[in-house]
Design a protein around this motif. Sequence first.
Motif, short mmCIF file in Angstrom:
data_model
loop_
_atom_site.label_atom_id
_atom_site.label_comp_id
_atom_site.label_asym_id
_atom_site.label_seq_id
_atom_site.Cartn_x
_atom_site.Cartn_y
_atom_site.Cartn_z
N UNK A 140 0.83 -1.21 0.00
CA UNK A 140 0.00 0.00 0.00
C UNK A 140 0.86 1.26 0.00
N UNK A 141 2.00 1.20 0.70
CA UNK A 141 2.85 2.39 0.87
C UNK A 141 3.70 2.65 -0.37
N UNK A 142 4.28 1.58 -0.95
CA UNK A 142 5.22 1.73 -2.07
C UNK A 142 5.15 0.46 -2.91
N UNK A 143 4.15 0.40 -3.79
CA UNK A 143 3.89 -0.85 -4.54
C UNK A 143 5.05 -1.21 -5.44
N UNK B 298 6.75 -4.86 -5.14
CA UNK B 298 6.78 -5.85 -6.23
C UNK B 298 8.21 -6.27 -6.55
N UNK B 299 9.13 -5.30 -6.54
CA UNK B 299 10.53 -5.62 -6.81
C UNK B 299 11.10 -6.52 -5.72
N UNK B 300 10.72 -6.23 -4.47
CA UNK B 300 11.20 -7.05 -3.36
C UNK B 300 10.72 -8.49 -3.51
N UNK C 96 12.81 -10.29 -6.03
CA UNK C 96 14.15 -10.58 -5.50
C UNK C 96 14.08 -11.75 -4.52
N UNK C 97 13.05 -11.78 -3.68
CA UNK C 97 12.89 -12.87 -2.72
C UNK C 97 12.77 -14.21 -3.44
N UNK C 98 11.99 -14.25 -4.51
CA UNK C 98 11.86 -15.50 -5.27
C UNK C 98 13.19 -15.89 -5.91
N UNK D 90 14.85 0.67 -3.83
CA UNK D 90 15.08 -0.51 -3.00
C UNK D 90 16.55 -0.92 -3.04
N UNK D 91 17.11 -1.20 -1.84
CA UNK D 91 18.49 -1.68 -1.72
C UNK D 91 18.51 -2.94 -0.86
#
Length: 883
Positions: free
Chosen positions: A292-295, A299-301, A304-306, A327-328
């Motif tokens: 909600x805050x930073x879609x 989505x990028x996170x 990366x997790x996958x 994102x870092x």
Amino acid sequence: MAKYVYDFTEGNRNLKDLLGGKGANLAEMTNLGLPVPPGFTITTEACRYYLAEGKVPDGLGDEVDRHLEALERAMGRKLGQTDDPLLVSVRSGAKFSMPGMMETVLNIGLNDESVHGLAKQAGGNERFAWDSYRRLIQMFGKTVLGIDGEHFEGALEALKGDRQDTDLDAGELQGLVETFKGIVREQADMEFPADPREQMRLAVKAVFDSWNAPRAILYRRQERIPADLGTAVNIVAMVFGNCGNDSGTGVAFTRDPGSGQQGIYGDYLQNAQGEDVVAGIRNTMPLQDLERIDKRSYDELLEIMATLENHYRDLCDIEFTIERGKLWMLQTRVGKRTAAAAFCIATQLVDQGLITMDEAVTRVTGDQLAKLMFPRFDADADKRRIAKGMNASPGAAVGKAVFSSERAVELAGRGEDVILVRRETNPDDLSGMIAARGILTSRGGKTSHAAVVARGMGKTCVCGAEELEVSIEGKRFTAPGGVTVSEGDVLSIDGSTGEVFLGEVPVVDSPVVEYFEGKDVGDDDLVRAVDRLMRHADETRGLQVRANADTPEDAARARRFGAQGIGLCRTEHMFLGERRKLVEDLVLASGEEERQRALDALEPLQRADFEGIFRAMDGLPVTIRLIDPPLHEFLPDLTELSVRVALADAGAGEATDKDRELLAAVKRLHEQNPMLGLRGVRLGLVIPGLFAMQVRAIAQAARAVPGARPEIMIPLTVAVQELEAVREEAAAILAEAGVDALIGTMIETPRAALTAGQVAEAAQFFSFGTNDLTQMTWGFSRDDVEAAFFSRYLELGIFGVSPFETLDRDGVGRLVRIAADEGRAARPDLKLGICGEHGGDPDSVHFCHEAGLDYVSCSPFRIPVARLEAGRAALSQNDSDTR
């Protein structure tokens, strides 16, 4: 010359020994093309040199300078540059994860000039710049200069009042910087260093020194991490999560570390740096709220997790920062997990085709399996719930509430169960966390210090119980409804649900124990995972697993738990209770007729015992050790008896003729050190007919139970001549009864091990009694010394772990190897086993596999652990053979 510094582009995840876990994984993510801030790693070799020599290696400073210059070129700014500064973090990173145990310093490079340049970088955000500066002084003062953190935290709390950190404005934070500088001046008798290079140099040394900090040593001892590994140091370009509400920091798991379920798990905190999340000072929001805050970042996170989970083929623990919408990735590692999650994740990854069943078995441990067998709270019991927090680490824990680690250690040392209650834990609470049965905090999430460390140790933990108002100073907390819990009141916490109960809640068997007992536990994901992995371990292992069992009931339970026989049936345990009088009569017998009368009374009782055990084992081998007690265990206490007779002689009491007869016998048989006296094979040779009676009872029982497979073990053999004398008589009795049984001996003295080639000529099997072998090899009595000085020996590093808990490979283990090799050289078909309590210890099971033993034997409850570890040992051997 040695290379002590590696850029992230030069490393990979296989260099953990050199770069530590954090540095190796930062390099791996860099190579995968993920968004990692640039940086470099100072190796563990540099740390080991520093710790050994008291100074950094020659050339390290030049190497760091070259890599820092490269980092400055990559970032387009210089460390400490007044108008556009580069800031760096200095972070520890050992080979094995040690969460919160060593040091980190963020925002290195700030001073009174560069703070204005940082504000300019952030678009004129003065608040962010001064907040970063006060964080540097606070962390540097505590970590590098050794100032008590309460000085800084007290000043911060006084300024905040009822507000949050984020409510402080730039002017207030600028004033706080001056306050913090004053604390440094007063407490450390120096000015806060303004030179960024000096800040970095001192921070690196502080990280090196933190390897030997008391909490790090304690954690390594708890987790059995070698003390000589050292830590790497990672110097990374800073990215900032405290730039405003379009920034933040978080911790994520690629699946639930508590249960293993797939999904989105983690914590996020807006306008914060990473330490805020880990410390649990501010309560976080669920990771899902980031969508909600930073879609875009969310989505990028997820992508990366996958990527990371598929690349590492395991649950990954990820730290990240978002700086103004960018994102870092700051860290990844194979994540710590609960025992239940370990089993579920291993089988899930098999089903996903990421790992094989062989790999899955190596991903779980016997220690984790043992934790799954601990009891849980009875769902049907009356309970008074007073709060609910986050289910951070599962289990059922009951104990007295304590509010400091020191008190937890004190009460636990007296044998009392305690629950450590804190607002949030920090690394200095480690000793209390180890001592406590469970941990309860009112702040923090599933990625807080308390949660991460508790999961790693397998401790029950409930975090973030916000309803609780905890007063550390008052040693109490209040809960909704006017409930007050003071130190000493009993609490029950459920780490699986997050519930907190007042008073003691009854416990019941875990579903895993019910599964091993053969009960119907329904469709349970965890039980299914345990079943699959246990079956594969059984198919893979070479070691058999037997039980130490002395009764038909123990034998039956051992079979349900998967025992393949009995490796130790202690017949002296059959002479306790009402039968003790019969042994007393045997010892006191004045002639052959009285002695035979006592033996005749014992024989049918022994026969019935053995019949019950043979039936329970139903055709599996049963190793029966002939009686091996120190005689004093069957006779009255010398002092007690002497006092009774003396009082009677003085006319102040009564004593019977039997008392006087007993006193004379006890004095005659009294030994200064009964454990090294008339026991074992010596007892059988000195008391005619004793061993013969037992062997006859065994033979008769074997004839009465079809398929019985007795193995007769002669205890405490030191010389082959002892064994030969008993063996000859036993063999004759067996032959007369028409019973086939192996006759062997227990190797439990150094001399027996060193003369094993001779002993094997008269023995068909060896069973190593490692409890006594350890006592005699080390030269101390377990009963007398564990409480006396073992804790000091552990502190000094003389032991890594008690030699009674895990087999001492260098000493006792060498004796076992000598006996095994020389015994089999003399008798190639010699059967070898171990029946000390080490038989259920995971590391000792691996040793027994490596030493070529045929079986291990342990208490019934530890049989599943030994089965699993025997499978893991075989797979580890196969893996090393194919390298």
